[in-house]
Design a protein around this motif. Structure first.
Motif, PDB file in Angstrom:
ATOM      1  N   GLU A   1       0.830  -1.203   0.000  1.00 44.33           N
ATOM      2  CA  GLU A   1       0.000   0.000   0.000  1.00 44.33           C
ATOM      3  C   GLU A   1       0.866   1.255   0.000  1.00 44.33           C
ATOM      4  N   PRO A   2       0.365   2.356  -0.569  1.00 46.25           N
ATOM      5  CA  PRO A   2       1.122   3.612  -0.557  1.00 46.25           C
ATOM      6  C   PRO A   2       1.202   4.184   0.853  1.00 46.25           C
ATOM      7  N   VAL A   3       2.339   4.826   1.143  1.00 44.72           N
ATOM      8  CA  VAL A   3       2.531   5.513   2.417  1.00 44.72           C
ATOM      9  C   VAL A   3       2.979   6.940   2.132  1.00 44.72           C
ATOM     10  N   GLU A   4       2.741   7.812   3.091  1.00 43.20           N
ATOM     11  CA  GLU A   4       3.077   9.225   2.980  1.00 43.20           C
ATOM     12  C   GLU A   4       4.330   9.536   3.780  1.00 43.20           C
ATOM     13  N   TYR A   5       4.959  10.645   3.461  1.00 45.90           N
ATOM     14  CA  TYR A   5       6.081  11.149   4.255  1.00 45.90           C
ATOM     15  C   TYR A   5       5.576  11.417   5.667  1.00 45.90           C
ATOM     16  N   GLY A   6       6.317  10.941   6.662  1.00 44.96           N
ATOM     17  CA  GLY A   6       5.952  11.188   8.057  1.00 44.96           C
ATOM     18  C   GLY A   6       4.926  10.220   8.629  1.00 44.96           C
ATOM     19  N   GLN A   7       4.437   9.287   7.835  1.00 44.94           N
ATOM     20  CA  GLN A   7       3.453   8.326   8.311  1.00 44.94           C
ATOM     21  C   GLN A   7       4.111   7.285   9.189  1.00 44.94           C
ATOM     22  N   ALA A   8       3.460   6.927  10.291  1.00 41.14           N
ATOM     23  CA  ALA A   8       3.959   5.872  11.170  1.00 41.14           C
ATOM     24  C   ALA A   8       3.757   4.524  10.475  1.00 41.14           C
ATOM     25  N   LEU A   9       4.831   3.741  10.354  1.00 44.32           N
ATOM     26  CA  LEU A   9       4.781   2.442   9.691  1.00 44.32           C
ATOM     27  C   LEU A   9       4.598   1.311  10.694  1.00 44.32           C
ATOM     28  N   MET A  10       5.287   1.417  11.823  1.00 49.02           N
ATOM     29  CA  MET A  10       5.203   0.406  12.879  1.00 49.02           C
ATOM     30  C   MET A  10       5.608   1.032  14.200  1.00 49.02           C
ATOM     31  N   ARG A  11       5.299   0.337  15.277  1.00 50.57           N
ATOM     32  CA  ARG A  11       5.622   0.837  16.617  1.00 50.57           C
ATOM     33  C   ARG A  11       6.519  -0.175  17.324  1.00 50.57           C
ATOM     34  N   ILE A  12       7.546   0.378  17.991  1.00 45.98           N
ATOM     35  CA  ILE A  12       8.543  -0.439  18.681  1.00 45.98           C
ATOM     36  C   ILE A  12       8.502  -0.112  20.169  1.00 45.98           C
ATOM     37  N   ASN A  13       8.544  -1.147  21.007  1.00 47.95           N
ATOM     38  CA  ASN A  13       8.707  -0.967  22.448  1.00 47.95           C
ATOM     39  C   ASN A  13      10.218  -1.062  22.687  1.00 47.95           C
ATOM     40  N   PRO A  14      10.887   0.068  22.942  1.00 52.81           N
ATOM     41  CA  PRO A  14      12.362   0.043  23.027  1.00 52.81           C
ATOM     42  C   PRO A  14      12.862  -0.694  24.264  1.00 52.81           C
ATOM     43  N   ASP A  15      14.090  -1.237  24.146  1.00 53.59           N
ATOM     44  CA  ASP A  15      14.723  -1.925  25.283  1.00 53.59           C
ATOM     45  C   ASP A  15      15.140  -0.924  26.337  1.00 53.59           C
TER      46      ASP A  15
END
Length: 182
Positions: free
Chosen positions: A168-182
């Motif tokens: 699918e198309p994505v835009e500049y600045g769009q959130a692609l995924m979320r990470i729970n950082p270590d």
């Protein structure tokens, strides 16, 4: 003149990466005018990348402008160096929803393009929800103008959500995924 969606995406991406502020494409009864306000971009976009975990102020494309009808003088491209139209900022609620957990870090699209989870259609995805990742690890690809751009994780941690859909198309600045950082 026929333009398919991919050609239009490529044209807009190329236009966005130039200093040209207005582009008019004319052919027969077809006319397309695209304008960008560089002053608006400077006011709305921070000069430096956002801190990890910060959501962008907005990620949706600006609303379409009402274009005055210009008589077609000739067929071809016409580019001008100044923008005359003003834009208003989109509402703060536009774009991706806020993170469910404030400590999660969004992987943000650095460009307009097509999101791919794997290096090829017959290969497994780079990452899936629940996977552990390391800083610098490739998490997806964004295709822009026939170039495959590998997007790397900026933090180590666990993939909590994948927000973009494969192909699918994505835009500049769009959130692609979320990470729970270590």
């Amino acid at each position: 003149m026929q333009l398919d969606l991919n050609q239009l995406r490529e044209l807009l991406a190329a236009f966005d990466n130039t200093d040209i502020s207005e582009l008019t494409l004319k052919s027969g009864d077809f006319e397309l005018t695209v304008r960008k306000d560089t002053h608006l971009r400077e006011r709305l976009m921070p000069p430096a990348p956002p801190a990890p975990g910060a959501a962008p102020g907005w990620s949706a494309a600006p609303p379409p402008l009402a274009q005055p009808q210009v008589p077609a003088a000739h067929s071809g491209f016409e580019a001008r160096g100044t923008a005359e139209a003003g834009l208003s900022a989109p509402p703060a609620t536009a774009g991706a929803p806020p993170p469910l957990d404030k400590k999660w870090v969004d992987v943000i699209s650095p460009m307009v393009g097509t999101f791919y989870r794997s290096p090829a259609p017959d290969e497994p995805p780079f990452v899936g929800a629940g996977d552990r990742i390391k800083t610098g690890q490739t998490v997806c690809i964004i295709e822009a103008m026939k170039l495959m751009n590998e997007i790397e994780a900026e933090v180590s941690g666990q993939v909590m959500e994948i927000l973009a859909q494969n192909g699918e198309p994505v835009e500049y600045g769009q959130a692609l995924m979320r990470i729970n950082p270590d």
